[in-house]
Design a protein around this motif. Structure first.
Motif, PDB file in Angstrom:
ATOM      1  N   PRO A  50       7.155  13.193  37.919  1.00 13.98           N
ATOM      2  CA  PRO A  50       7.836  13.104  36.621  1.00 13.98           C
ATOM      3  C   PRO A  50       7.263  12.035  35.693  1.00 13.98           C
ATOM      4  CG  PRO A  50       9.438  13.350  38.375  1.00 13.98           C
ATOM      5  CD  PRO A  50       8.101  13.235  39.039  1.00 13.98           C
ATOM      6  N   HIS A  51       6.817  10.891  36.256  1.00 14.01           N
ATOM      7  CA  HIS A  51       6.374   9.822  35.368  1.00 14.01           C
ATOM      8  C   HIS A  51       5.082  10.196  34.643  1.00 14.01           C
ATOM      9  CE1 HIS A  51       3.844   8.885  38.900  1.00 14.01           C
ATOM     10  NE2 HIS A  51       3.013   8.398  38.015  1.00 14.01           N
ATOM     11  N   GLN A  52       4.434  11.283  35.069  1.00 15.98           N
ATOM     12  CA  GLN A  52       3.202  11.697  34.394  1.00 15.98           C
ATOM     13  C   GLN A  52       3.480  12.624  33.215  1.00 15.98           C
ATOM     14  OE1 GLN A  52       1.866  12.764  38.392  1.00 15.98           O
ATOM     15  NE2 GLN A  52      -0.122  11.903  37.897  1.00 15.98           N
ATOM     16  N   MET A  53       4.768  12.877  32.950  1.00 13.21           N
ATOM     17  CA  MET A  53       5.111  13.816  31.873  1.00 13.21           C
ATOM     18  C   MET A  53       5.869  13.105  30.754  1.00 13.21           C
ATOM     19  SD  MET A  53       6.330  17.166  33.904  1.00 13.21           S
ATOM     20  CE  MET A  53       5.075  18.373  34.275  1.00 13.21           C
TER      21      MET A  53
ATOM     22  N   GLY B 190       8.954  12.968  27.773  1.00 13.31           N
ATOM     23  CA  GLY B 190      10.381  13.253  27.835  1.00 13.31           C
ATOM     24  C   GLY B 190      10.696  14.726  27.637  1.00 13.31           C
ATOM     25  N   GLY B 191      10.048  15.328  26.630  1.00 14.72           N
ATOM     26  CA  GLY B 191      10.292  16.740  26.349  1.00 14.72           C
ATOM     27  C   GLY B 191       9.858  17.614  27.510  1.00 14.72           C
ATOM     28  N   GLN B 192       8.699  17.275  28.095  1.00 16.14           N
ATOM     29  CA  GLN B 192       8.220  18.072  29.225  1.00 16.14           C
ATOM     30  C   GLN B 192       9.157  17.935  30.414  1.00 16.14           C
ATOM     31  OE1 GLN B 192       4.285  16.399  29.491  1.00 16.14           O
ATOM     32  NE2 GLN B 192       3.370  18.269  28.714  1.00 16.14           N
ATOM     33  N   ARG B 193       9.672  16.720  30.607  1.00 17.37           N
ATOM     34  CA  ARG B 193      10.593  16.520  31.720  1.00 17.37           C
ATOM     35  C   ARG B 193      11.861  17.339  31.518  1.00 17.37           C
ATOM     36  NH1 ARG B 193      10.626  10.144  33.200  1.00 17.37           N
ATOM     37  NH2 ARG B 193       8.641   9.727  32.199  1.00 17.37           N
ATOM     38  N   GLN B 194      12.318  17.411  30.242  1.00 19.26           N
ATOM     39  CA  GLN B 194      13.523  18.194  30.014  1.00 19.26           C
ATOM     40  C   GLN B 194      13.230  19.674  30.276  1.00 19.26           C
ATOM     41  OE1 GLN B 194      16.387  18.051  30.566  1.00 19.26           O
ATOM     42  NE2 GLN B 194      17.479  17.192  28.826  1.00 19.26           N
ATOM     43  N   ARG B 195      12.014  20.108  29.972  1.00 21.78           N
ATOM     44  CA  ARG B 195      11.638  21.484  30.290  1.00 21.78           C
ATOM     45  C   ARG B 195      11.675  21.697  31.799  1.00 21.78           C
ATOM     46  NH1 ARG B 195       9.078  24.185  25.827  1.00 21.78           N
ATOM     47  NH2 ARG B 195       8.904  22.713  24.102  1.00 21.78           N
ATOM     48  N   VAL B 196      11.214  20.689  32.537  1.00 19.65           N
ATOM     49  CA  VAL B 196      11.297  20.780  33.999  1.00 19.65           C
ATOM     50  C   VAL B 196      12.760  20.859  34.429  1.00 19.65           C
ATOM     51  CG1 VAL B 196      10.869  19.554  36.166  1.00 19.65           C
ATOM     52  CG2 VAL B 196       9.111  19.591  34.403  1.00 19.65           C
ATOM     53  N   GLY B 197      13.601  20.045  33.788  1.00 19.51           N
ATOM     54  CA  GLY B 197      15.029  20.086  34.089  1.00 19.51           C
ATOM     55  C   GLY B 197      15.603  21.477  33.877  1.00 19.51           C
ATOM     56  N   ILE B 198      15.155  22.143  32.801  1.00 22.72           N
ATOM     57  CA  ILE B 198      15.614  23.510  32.536  1.00 22.72           C
ATOM     58  C   ILE B 198      15.098  24.453  33.619  1.00 22.72           C
ATOM     59  CG2 ILE B 198      15.461  25.430  30.915  1.00 22.72           C
ATOM     60  CD1 ILE B 198      15.355  23.364  28.654  1.00 22.72           C
ATOM     61  N   ALA B 199      13.837  24.257  34.004  1.00 26.65           N
ATOM     62  CA  ALA B 199      13.270  25.115  35.049  1.00 26.65           C
ATOM     63  C   ALA B 199      14.054  24.957  36.347  1.00 26.65           C
ATOM     64  CB  ALA B 199      11.794  24.760  35.278  1.00 26.65           C
ATOM     65  N   ILE B 200      14.450  23.720  36.664  1.00 23.26           N
ATOM     66  CA  ILE B 200      15.241  23.495  37.881  1.00 23.26           C
ATOM     67  C   ILE B 200      16.559  24.249  37.790  1.00 23.26           C
ATOM     68  CG2 ILE B 200      16.567  21.755  39.140  1.00 23.26           C
ATOM     69  CD1 ILE B 200      14.340  19.768  38.566  1.00 23.26           C
ATOM     70  N   ALA B 201      17.214  24.159  36.606  1.00 22.79           N
ATOM     71  CA  ALA B 201      18.516  24.799  36.441  1.00 22.79           C
ATOM     72  C   ALA B 201      18.398  26.325  36.519  1.00 22.79           C
ATOM     73  CB  ALA B 201      19.133  24.384  35.113  1.00 22.79           C
ATOM     74  N   LEU B 202      17.243  26.840  36.067  1.00 28.20           N
ATOM     75  CA  LEU B 202      17.083  28.302  36.017  1.00 28.20           C
ATOM     76  C   LEU B 202      16.504  28.881  37.302  1.00 28.20           C
ATOM     77  CD1 LEU B 202      15.567  28.821  32.470  1.00 28.20           C
ATOM     78  CD2 LEU B 202      17.898  29.295  33.244  1.00 28.20           C
ATOM     79  N   ALA B 203      16.151  27.996  38.249  1.00 35.55           N
ATOM     80  CA  ALA B 203      15.331  28.420  39.391  1.00 35.55           C
ATOM     81  C   ALA B 203      15.887  29.661  40.094  1.00 35.55           C
ATOM     82  CB  ALA B 203      15.167  27.270  40.365  1.00 35.55           C
ATOM     83  N   CYS B 204      17.198  29.740  40.249  1.00 36.29           N
ATOM     84  CA  CYS B 204      17.765  30.879  40.989  1.00 36.29           C
ATOM     85  C   CYS B 204      18.384  31.917  40.059  1.00 36.29           C
ATOM     86  CB  CYS B 204      18.803  30.388  41.992  1.00 36.29           C
ATOM     87  SG  CYS B 204      18.099  29.343  43.259  1.00 36.29           S
ATOM     88  N   ARG B 205      17.973  31.916  38.808  1.00 37.30           N
ATOM     89  CA  ARG B 205      18.519  32.842  37.823  1.00 37.30           C
ATOM     90  C   ARG B 205      20.050  32.865  37.816  1.00 37.30           C
ATOM     91  NH1 ARG B 205      14.306  35.743  36.174  1.00 37.30           N
ATOM     92  NH2 ARG B 205      12.471  35.631  37.515  1.00 37.30           N
ATOM     93  N   PRO B 206      20.667  31.730  37.493  1.00 42.19           N
ATOM     94  CA  PRO B 206      22.133  31.663  37.513  1.00 42.19           C
ATOM     95  C   PRO B 206      22.720  32.504  36.378  1.00 42.19           C
ATOM     96  CG  PRO B 206      21.246  29.691  36.530  1.00 42.19           C
ATOM     97  CD  PRO B 206      20.065  30.481  37.020  1.00 42.19           C
ATOM     98  N   ARG B 207      23.980  32.935  36.558  1.00 37.36           N
ATOM     99  CA  ARG B 207      24.654  33.703  35.520  1.00 37.36           C
ATOM    100  C   ARG B 207      25.177  32.767  34.438  1.00 37.36           C
ATOM    101  NH1 ARG B 207      23.064  37.430  34.443  1.00 37.36           N
ATOM    102  NH2 ARG B 207      24.952  38.413  33.605  1.00 37.36           N
ATOM    103  N   LEU B 208      25.451  31.530  34.838  1.00 38.11           N
ATOM    104  CA  LEU B 208      26.026  30.569  33.899  1.00 38.11           C
ATOM    105  C   LEU B 208      25.148  29.321  33.862  1.00 38.11           C
ATOM    106  CD1 LEU B 208      28.365  29.444  32.129  1.00 38.11           C
ATOM    107  CD2 LEU B 208      29.437  28.673  34.254  1.00 38.11           C
ATOM    108  N   LEU B 209      24.858  28.873  32.645  1.00 38.04           N
ATOM    109  CA  LEU B 209      24.060  27.664  32.498  1.00 38.04           C
ATOM    110  C   LEU B 209      24.882  26.646  31.720  1.00 38.04           C
ATOM    111  CD1 LEU B 209      21.203  26.539  33.018  1.00 38.04           C
ATOM    112  CD2 LEU B 209      20.528  27.422  30.796  1.00 38.04           C
ATOM    113  N   ILE B 210      24.960  25.423  32.229  1.00 36.65           N
ATOM    114  CA  ILE B 210      25.686  24.373  31.525  1.00 36.65           C
ATOM    115  C   ILE B 210      24.662  23.319  31.085  1.00 36.65           C
ATOM    116  CG2 ILE B 210      27.492  22.625  31.672  1.00 36.65           C
ATOM    117  CD1 ILE B 210      28.681  24.247  33.983  1.00 36.65           C
ATOM    118  N   ALA B 211      24.620  23.064  29.792  1.00 35.55           N
ATOM    119  CA  ALA B 211      23.670  22.054  29.309  1.00 35.55           C
ATOM    120  C   ALA B 211      24.468  20.918  28.676  1.00 35.55           C
ATOM    121  CB  ALA B 211      22.721  22.675  28.291  1.00 35.55           C
ATOM    122  N   ASP B 212      24.430  19.750  29.323  1.00 43.82           N
ATOM    123  CA  ASP B 212      25.212  18.606  28.842  1.00 43.82           C
ATOM    124  C   ASP B 212      24.320  17.704  28.001  1.00 43.82           C
ATOM    125  OD1 ASP B 212      26.938  16.571  28.401  1.00 43.82           O
ATOM    126  OD2 ASP B 212      27.193  15.994  30.503  1.00 43.82           O
TER     127      ASP B 212
END
Lengths: 323, 277, 313
Positions: free
Chosen positions: A148-151, A153-175
């Motif tokens: 993570p430290h090589q990325m 802030g924006g790229q890290r947040q994209r990674v955060g989104i990828a983590i949240a989407l990893a299993c194709r959830p039906r519901l996504l919560i973005a705080d």
């Protein structure tokens, strides 16, 4: 798809139980976005954690959360673990601290997939690469083994989104997914979220203190104040005619605001005072102490929902008398 | 008021303070009164178990164990105290100066601290004892030297923080030099922290002193010393186990008390750390 | 990365050099005439002169220092005055006891402390936590040589499971390990007490980090999140403290070897002191100090492995 009824969150303190979030009701359909807006201290984040079943140990949720028909309140921890990440994904506010510094981003994305879908290392890695590309990281194959430290802030947040989407959830919560980011990056991340909702057909709950973010993204809006919803309806309706004095105050405090009733002028205004802490909230309308239109009756009881045209609702007894 | 309430309600602090007070009291009393002479040899009560001769029995010369332990407290504490004081004086001097001057002075001090850390008290005590023989001086120097880098690091880190504060900036712009600022602003602000550290180092110094006298490089006979009592007890381990148990218990209690006192003091001086421990 | 390594290596070399100078100053320059110290006040003038010649005291100090350093680097540590054998041989035999002892002690203390600290943190403010903290307070206060005596008292004198000391040599590895077990436990207890405390507060701190919440939001159970995400990040301060404690481990080994009459480096040093054999003392002290310094250097390197942020430098 998601139906929340009378959801409350309380915490046990030495001086008795304390309500943090009270009487939240909403529905969310697949492919749609619900924006939850309010100042800090309004209980938005606590609400998100309650939906995830990740409340702090001393806090308890009551009421009903039904995800695709399944009741989540009262589920044992083991069952919740099978739902988190798999059927509900969550994106957090601070991309700087939300990723494990000692693990490559590829591993962190693949972890949920391996956990929920019993996928092998290779397959999970392939999925991680796929996701990294999907969230718009250039040269994803090379970045997969970055820490993570090589990325940025924006790229890290994209990674955060990828983590949240990893299993194709039906519901996504973005705080507050864009709060910690630069303005230009904010817009990119919101665009990405919109695209993903349209493409994957999931429901998105977008939590923000920023009306601009909500206006751009949400189909429906829920305004929270001091742990309680005060106004709800389609974003179009609320942004055209904010009804509750608190919602109006929020609009007036927003630079370049729109939909302000005539006569309010175009100067930026702030709402006097600050959100009361739990335990110091007024017993009637929670906004009474800061409201310019307050009368004696406001303090007597929590105002009921007042229906407005187009399904809009607000918790204020003086709606008709307001200018 | 709230500070006072924290003191009153802090069990660790209270218990630690009580044990430390008991230790200090015993040490002081031993200088004017002991139940029996700690040097008087009475072969008839040799290795007597507790209550058969005096309260706690007698050692291999028939000396009264209670009296030996009491005077041992004085000897152990005084060596530990002087050593920590010396280490603190040297360490604080180096640490605050390093913080005041920064640059190469800081680098040198920290490198020296690194080197000194490689010589635990037992190691330097053996070197010194080989030159000047065992004794209180050997123990004080060995323990004191090892305390210098500890205090140098602690006071440097704390002083650096004080140097960042606004009132130091004000003092600097008023033309005060680094030495004056250190004396007037830095030292008063890190004093609390140093007291906490000194309490904990005192506990470590008592442990080290016991180790040195166990090896025979501490205070020589006939001065009673907890560590040497343990060393003597080895020979009579199965005949007189109380000789091996009681002095060790005294050391452990003294160290436990001082450590608890130090932890309690830290809680009060630095409440931010409290939740974590 | 390479630049970082080079800088660390330079610092290591300087620290080692300073340590050797300090030892040389204390043992060869401060006393004035080391030969007189070694032989005592009643030595005859011709034996003194012979020893001075043998030790090379007629040559200038810097030459002696360089000779010693060069010898130390090439494994030629000089001749012991009392044993009349090369110190290198003496040391090699003794290392075969002290090194396994220290290794075993680190193994035991880590195996005890890390799980205890994690359990305490995972049960923050509950009985298990209080229990571990109590163990830690008491463990820190118990001198290792006294604990060694207690172990002998119970396991040797009372139960008769172990011999009270001595070392059978490595011809019979099982017996050798058995002889090292009690001393290692005695050495490990205070270390474990401190490490458990450090582990606990470190795990507590990492448990509060955002990325742990991210891991839980993926659906990981508390236990799995602890294992995969918390432990590695929490280990960084633990490893630091382990490095700092190595100096106490060395001191402890000297004491514990004397309790259990183990023929290790500590015992050798103790005997050399009693006989005022400055040659042996000088070499063994240098060895101990170098061990501490090198271990701390390795700990520095271990950070980079544990924390990828430090790898670039």
């Amino acid at each position: 798809m998601l139906e929340v009824r009378n959801l409350s969150v309380g915490i046990a303190t030495p001086s008795g139980p304390l309500a943090l979030v009270e009487e939240v009701d909403f529905r969310l359909e697949a492919g749609r976005t619900l924006g939850i807006v309010g100042e800090s201290g309004s209980g938005k984040s606590m609400l998100a954690l309650a939906l995830m079943g990740l409340l702090p140990p001393a806090a308890r949720a009551s009421g009903s959360i039904r995800l695709e028909g399944d009741e989540l309140i009262g589920l044992p921890e083991a069952a919740l673990c099978r739902i988190r990440g798999k059927r509900i994904g969550m994106i957090f506010q601070e991309p700087m601290t939300a990723l494990n510094p000692a693990m490559t981003v590829g591993e962190q994305i693949a972890e949920g997939v391996q956990w929920h879908e019993n996928l092998g290392r290779r397959a999970a890695r392939a999925r991680a690469l796929d996701l990294l590309q999907r969230v718009g990281i250039p040269e994803a194959a090379r970045r997969l083994d970055d820490y993570p430290h090589q990325m940025s802030g924006g790229q890290r947040q994209r990674v955060g989104i990828a983590i949240a989407l990893a299993c194709r959830p039906r519901l996504l919560i973005a705080d507050e997914p864009t709060t910690a980011l630069d303005v230009t990056v904010q817009a990119q991340i919101l665009d990405l979220l919109r695209e993903l909702v349209a493409e994957m057909g999931m429901g998105l709950i977008l939590i923000s203190h920023d009306l601009g973010v909500i206006a751009e993204t949400a189909d429906d809006t829920l305004v929270m104040y001091a742990g309680m919803p005060v106004e709800t309806g389609s974003s179009a309706a609320i942004f055209a005619r904010p009804a509750h004095p608190y919602t109006r105050g929020l609009f007036l405090a927003m630079p370049g605001h729109a939909g302000v009733p005539a006569g309010a002028g175009q100067r930026l205004q702030t709402i006097p005072g600050s959100v009361p802490e739990p335990g110091r909230r007024p017993s009637g309308c929670r906004f009474a102490d800061r409201c310019a239109y307050v009368i004696e009756a406001c303090r007597a009881a929590v105002p009921p929902w007042e229906p407005l045209p187009g399904g809009q609702q607000a918790r204020c007894i003086r709606l008709e008398e307001l200018p | 008021m709230t500070a006072l309430r924290t003191v009153v309600r802090h069990p660790t602090l209270n218990l630690g303070g009580l044990v430390t007070l008991l230790l200090l009291g015993t040490a002081v009393v031993s200088q004017v009164w002991t139940p029996a002479s700690p040097t008087q040899i009475q072969i008839t009560q040799r290795l007597a178990p507790p209550l058969q001769a005096g309260l706690l029995g007698a050692d291999h010369f028939g000396r009264d164990l209670t009296s030996l332990l009491m005077v041992g407290a004085w000897n152990s504490l005084s060596i530990a105290f002087v050593a920590v004081l010396l280490g603190m004086a040297g360490g604080v001097l180096l640490g605050t100066l390093a913080a005041a001057w920064r640059g190469w002075a800081e680098e040198v001090v920290m490198r020296l601290a690194d080197v000194t850390f490689a010589f635990p008290a037992v190691l330097s005590a053996i070197m010194i004892a080989a030159l000047i023989g065992p004794g209180a001086t050997t123990a004080v120097i060995a323990i004191g030297v090892f305390n210098i880098p500890v205090f140098a690091r602690v006071s440097r880190a704390a002083a650096l923080q004080v140097w960042e504060r606004d009132f130091v900036l004000a003092a600097r712009s008023a033309g005060k030099g680094p030495v004056l600022i250190t004396l007037h602003h830095v030292l008063p602000n890190i004093a609390g922290l140093l007291v906490v550290q000194a309490t904990i180092q005192l506990a470590l110094a008592i442990l080290a002193e016991a180790g040195l006298s166990f090896l025979g490089v501490g205070m020589p006979p006939p001065h009673p010393s907890w560590g040497r009592m343990l060393s003597d007890a080895q020979t009579y381990l199965s005949q007189a186990p109380h000789l091996a148990i009681l002095p060790g218990l005294a050391i452990a209690l003294a160290v436990l008390g001082l450590n608890m006192l130090g932890d309690g003091l830290r809680d009060i001086i630095d409440p931010k750390l409290r939740r974590k421990r | 990365m390479i630049f970082l390594l080079l800088r660390r290596f330079t610092a290591l070399a300087i620290t080692l050099l300073l340590a050797s100078i300090a030892i040389f100053l204390v043992l060869e320059i401060l006393p004035g005439d080391p030969a007189a110290i070694m032989l005592g006040t009643e030595a005859r003038e011709d034996t003194l002169a012979a020893l001075r010649r043998e030790m090379g005291l007629d040559r200038p100090a810097y030459e002696r220092y360089l000779n010693w350093l060069g010898g130390a680097l090439s494994g030629n540590l000089g001749l012991s005055m009392t044993y009349k054998v090369p110190v290198a041989e003496l040391v090699a035999d003794r290392l075969a006891v002290t090194f396994p002892l220290a290794f075993l002690a680190i193994l035991i203390s880590t195996a005890m402390a890390v799980p205890l600290g994690v359990i305490a943190a995972a049960n923050h403010e509950r009985p298990a936590d209080h229990g571990v903290m109590l163990f830690s307070q008491i463990g820190v206060a118990i001198p290792n040589f006294w604990f060694g005596l207690l172990l002998i008292l119970f396991f040797s004198s009372y139960l008769g499971w172990f011999s009270a000391g001595g070392f059978p040599g490595w011809d019979d590895p099982v017996a050798a390990l058995k002889a090292l077990l009690l001393p290692a436990v005695a050495l490990a207890l205070p270390q474990a007490a401190i490490l458990a405390r450090v582990t606990r507060s470190s795990v507590l701190e990492v448990l509060g980090e955002d990325f742990v919440r991210t891991a839980r939001a993926k659906g990981l159970t508390r236990r799995v999140a602890l294992r995969r995400h918390v432990l590695r990040n929490a280990l960084i301060p633990v490893v630091t403290v382990m490095g700092m404690q190595f100096s106490f481990l060395v001191a402890g080994a000297i004491l514990v070897e004397n309790v259990f009459t183990l023929p290790g480096l500590g015992r050798l040093l103790f005997q050399a002191m009693s006989q005022r054999d400055l040659v042996v003392i000088k070499d063994v002290v240098l060895l101990f100090a170098a061990l501490v310094i090198v271990v701390n250097f390795l700990v520095d390197l271990a950070y980079a492995w544990l924390d990828p942020r430090l790898r670039q430098g």
